[in-house]
Design an enzyme around this catalytic site. Structure first.
Site, PDB file in Angstrom:
ATOM      1  N   HIS A  30       0.833  -1.206   0.000  1.00 14.92           N
ATOM      2  CA  HIS A  30       0.000   0.000   0.000  1.00 14.92           C
ATOM      3  C   HIS A  30       0.867   1.256   0.000  1.00 14.92           C
ATOM      4  O   HIS A  30       2.061   1.186   0.275  1.00 14.92           O
ATOM      5  CB  HIS A  30      -0.931   0.032   1.224  1.00 14.92           C
ATOM      6  CG  HIS A  30      -2.159  -0.807   1.065  1.00 14.92           C
ATOM      7  ND1 HIS A  30      -2.194  -2.137   1.392  1.00 14.92           N
ATOM      8  CD2 HIS A  30      -3.405  -0.507   0.585  1.00 14.92           C
ATOM      9  CE1 HIS A  30      -3.403  -2.628   1.132  1.00 14.92           C
ATOM     10  NE2 HIS A  30      -4.162  -1.667   0.642  1.00 14.92           N
TER      11      HIS A  30
ATOM     12  N   LYS B 275      -0.618   4.996   4.442  1.00 10.54           N
ATOM     13  CA  LYS B 275      -1.500   4.066   5.171  1.00 10.54           C
ATOM     14  C   LYS B 275      -0.934   3.823   6.567  1.00 10.54           C
ATOM     15  O   LYS B 275       0.248   3.524   6.729  1.00 10.54           O
ATOM     16  CB  LYS B 275      -1.629   2.741   4.408  1.00 10.54           C
ATOM     17  CG  LYS B 275      -2.629   1.796   5.036  1.00 10.54           C
ATOM     18  CD  LYS B 275      -2.968   0.644   4.105  1.00 10.54           C
ATOM     19  CE  LYS B 275      -3.909  -0.362   4.747  1.00 10.54           C
ATOM     20  NZ  LYS B 275      -5.203   0.208   5.124  1.00 10.54           N
TER      21      LYS B 275
HETATM   22  N1  LIG Z   1     -12.664  -0.868   2.752  1.00  8.92           N
HETATM   23  C1  LIG Z   1     -11.969  -0.393   1.733  1.00  8.92           C
HETATM   24  O1  LIG Z   1     -12.157  -0.797   0.570  1.00  8.92           O
HETATM   25  C2  LIG Z   1     -10.944   0.681   1.991  1.00  8.92           C
HETATM   26  C3  LIG Z   1     -10.332   1.357   0.937  1.00  8.92           C
HETATM   27  C4  LIG Z   1      -9.442   2.381   1.227  1.00  8.92           C
HETATM   28  C5  LIG Z   1      -9.209   2.737   2.545  1.00  8.92           C
HETATM   29  N2  LIG Z   1      -9.805   2.063   3.543  1.00  8.92           N
HETATM   30  C6  LIG Z   1      -9.664   2.430   4.945  1.00  8.92           C
HETATM   31  O2  LIG Z   1     -10.496   3.571   5.139  1.00  8.92           O
HETATM   32  C7  LIG Z   1      -9.898   4.449   6.093  1.00  8.92           C
HETATM   33  C8  LIG Z   1      -9.665   5.823   5.463  1.00  8.92           C
HETATM   34  O3  LIG Z   1      -8.768   5.681   4.380  1.00  8.92           O
HETATM   35  P1  LIG Z   1      -8.189   6.959   3.628  1.00  8.92           P
HETATM   36  O4  LIG Z   1      -7.194   6.400   2.680  1.00  8.92           O
HETATM   37  O5  LIG Z   1      -9.287   7.817   3.123  1.00  8.92           O
HETATM   38  O6  LIG Z   1      -7.428   7.671   4.848  1.00  8.92           O
HETATM   39  P2  LIG Z   1      -7.123   9.211   5.088  1.00  8.92           P
HETATM   40  O7  LIG Z   1      -6.798   9.890   3.810  1.00  8.92           O
HETATM   41  O8  LIG Z   1      -6.120   9.254   6.188  1.00  8.92           O
HETATM   42  O9  LIG Z   1      -8.500   9.792   5.608  1.00  8.92           O
HETATM   43  C9  LIG Z   1      -9.048   9.417   6.823  1.00  8.92           C
HETATM   44  C10 LIG Z   1      -9.893  10.542   7.357  1.00  8.92           C
HETATM   45  O10 LIG Z   1     -10.416  10.113   8.599  1.00  8.92           O
HETATM   46  C11 LIG Z   1     -10.460  11.189   9.493  1.00  8.92           C
HETATM   47  N3  LIG Z   1      -9.958  10.775  10.807  1.00  8.92           N
HETATM   48  C12 LIG Z   1      -8.732  10.325  11.115  1.00  8.92           C
HETATM   49  N4  LIG Z   1      -8.644  10.070  12.431  1.00  8.92           N
HETATM   50  C13 LIG Z   1      -9.851  10.380  12.962  1.00  8.92           C
HETATM   51  C14 LIG Z   1     -10.388  10.312  14.268  1.00  8.92           C
HETATM   52  N5  LIG Z   1      -9.648   9.878  15.295  1.00  8.92           N
HETATM   53  N6  LIG Z   1     -11.653  10.701  14.457  1.00  8.92           N
HETATM   54  C15 LIG Z   1     -12.393  11.142  13.416  1.00  8.92           C
HETATM   55  N7  LIG Z   1     -11.929  11.221  12.150  1.00  8.92           N
HETATM   56  C16 LIG Z   1     -10.677  10.835  11.930  1.00  8.92           C
HETATM   57  C17 LIG Z   1      -9.548  12.276   8.957  1.00  8.92           C
HETATM   58  O11 LIG Z   1     -10.369  13.377   8.753  1.00  8.92           O
HETATM   59  P3  LIG Z   1     -10.081  14.824   9.376  1.00  8.92           P
HETATM   60  O12 LIG Z   1      -8.628  14.859   9.770  1.00  8.92           O
HETATM   61  O13 LIG Z   1     -10.447  15.690   8.255  1.00  8.92           O
HETATM   62  O14 LIG Z   1     -11.020  14.856  10.518  1.00  8.92           O
HETATM   63  C18 LIG Z   1      -9.073  11.779   7.601  1.00  8.92           C
HETATM   64  O15 LIG Z   1      -9.322  12.696   6.562  1.00  8.92           O
HETATM   65  C19 LIG Z   1      -8.624   3.728   6.557  1.00  8.92           C
HETATM   66  O16 LIG Z   1      -8.950   2.954   7.673  1.00  8.92           O
HETATM   67  C20 LIG Z   1      -8.274   2.838   5.374  1.00  8.92           C
HETATM   68  O17 LIG Z   1      -7.484   1.735   5.705  1.00  8.92           O
HETATM   69  C21 LIG Z   1     -10.663   1.039   3.289  1.00  8.92           C
END
Ligand SMILES: NC(=O)c1ccc[n+]([C@@H]2O[C@H](COP(=O)([O-])OP(=O)(O)OC[C@H]3O[C@@H](n4cnc5c(N)ncnc54)[C@H](OP(=O)(O)O)[C@@H]3O)[C@@H](O)[C@H]2O)c1
Length: 248
Positions: A139, A143
């Site tokens: 990844h 991540k």
């Molecule tokens: N299931 C799937 O197919 C799939 C695909 C991709 C990613 N994911 C997962 O989805 C999640 C997000 O991925 P991403 O790539 O979008 O990550 P990212 O770019 O880091 O975005 C995550 C968002 O979550 C918010 N966040 C982080 N910590 C937080 C907390 N303690 N409380 C509330 N909000 C919080 C942050 O928003 P603010 O800082 O703006 O509040 C951040 O913008 C991860 O767990 C990743 O592993 C899953």
């Protein structure tokens, strides 16, 4: 959309514009000014009580799960979560919520990965215990959790197939012993902008079988998540995932 200003949140904000039947009515981000979004953005769910949505879509962080679950159960809103790195405590919260509302949880929202899982289980059953199983995931360098939720999902499904004495091994450094037959190894690579790659390797005597899925962009995950949103809207309370969606 919880985590609307994250990478998945912004991917979904862009691609949902192609869908007539869905729109984002509000976003949650602790940094409300980070991007200009075509919907209002709130700092937390506590500011959202007057907002009506059919489904909450969550791509955020495990730490946010209690607040997301609290909002959804309080308001009777269905939940689709793709957030990974969940502990047993988070899973229990989601499972408890599914007794009140529909909850869809998937560590990987892509259709291809669901098919990968089916092929992997078929291969494992056919090859038997003589073949060592190793899972490799790659990844992008932003991540946070490792191994990926998808690698864990594949490992746990294989563990269930192979029996309860199967051991998941995440780290071989410091181990001065031969690989045991009961192990399933999991390795993580982080670098650059790789959206996601998962390989399951069956290594036997003088032959290796590899089954691999590559996500070429986040769009495939975003589209899968929107499919899950459509699937769960209007459903009865309960626990849903990619398997139940594929079946239907
Ligand atoms: N299931 C799937 O197919 C799939 C695909 C991709 C990613 N994911 C997962 O989805 C999640 C997000 O991925 P991403 O790539 O979008 O990550 P990212 O770019 O880091 O975005 C995550 C968002 O979550 C918010 N966040 C982080 N910590 C937080 C907390 N303690 N409380 C509330 N909000 C919080 C942050 O928003 P603010 O800082 O703006 O509040 C951040 O913008 C991860 O767990 C990743 O592993 C899953």
């Amino acid at each position: 959309m919880n985590g609307c200003n994250g990478k998945m949140g912004q991917t979904i904000t862009r691609i949902i514009q192609e869908y007539q039947e869905m729109k984002i009515v509000a976003g949650i981000s602790r940094n409300t000014q980070k991007f200009i979004n075509p919907y209002p953005v709130f700092k937390s769910f506590y500011e959202l009580d007057s907002c009506e949505a059919d489904v909450v879509l969550d791509f955020s962080n495990a730490d946010a799960i209690p607040e997301v679950v609290g909002y959804c159960t309080r308001t009777g809103t269905a939940l689709v979560t793709g957030t990974t790195g969940l502990s047993d405590l988070h899973y229990n919260l989601l499972k408890q919520a599914s007794e009140v509302i529909p909850v869809f949880s998937a560590a990987n929202m892509s259709f291809g990965v669901s098919v990968l899982l089916e092929l992997v289980l078929k291969a494992a059953a056919a090859l038997g215990h003589e073949y060592d199983i190793e899972i490799l995931e790659k990844h992008h360098n932003e991540k946070k959790d490792a191994p990926s939720g998808t690698a864990l999902m594949l490992a746990r499904e294989l563990q269930a197939l192979r029996g309860s004495n199967t051991e998941l091994v995440y780290d071989r450094s410091g181990r001065n012993e031969k690989r045991d037959k009961k192990e399933i190894g999991i390795s993580s690579i982080r670098g650059g902008t790789i959206p996601g790659e998962h390989t399951v390797l069956f290594a036997g005597k003088d032959e290796v079988l590899e089954l691999k899925h590559t996500a070429l962009s986040r769009d495939v995950l975003g589209r899968g998540a929107l499919k899950a949103v459509q699937f769960i809207a209007g459903k009865e309370k309960g626990w849903y995932g990619m398997k139940s969606m594929l079946k239907e």
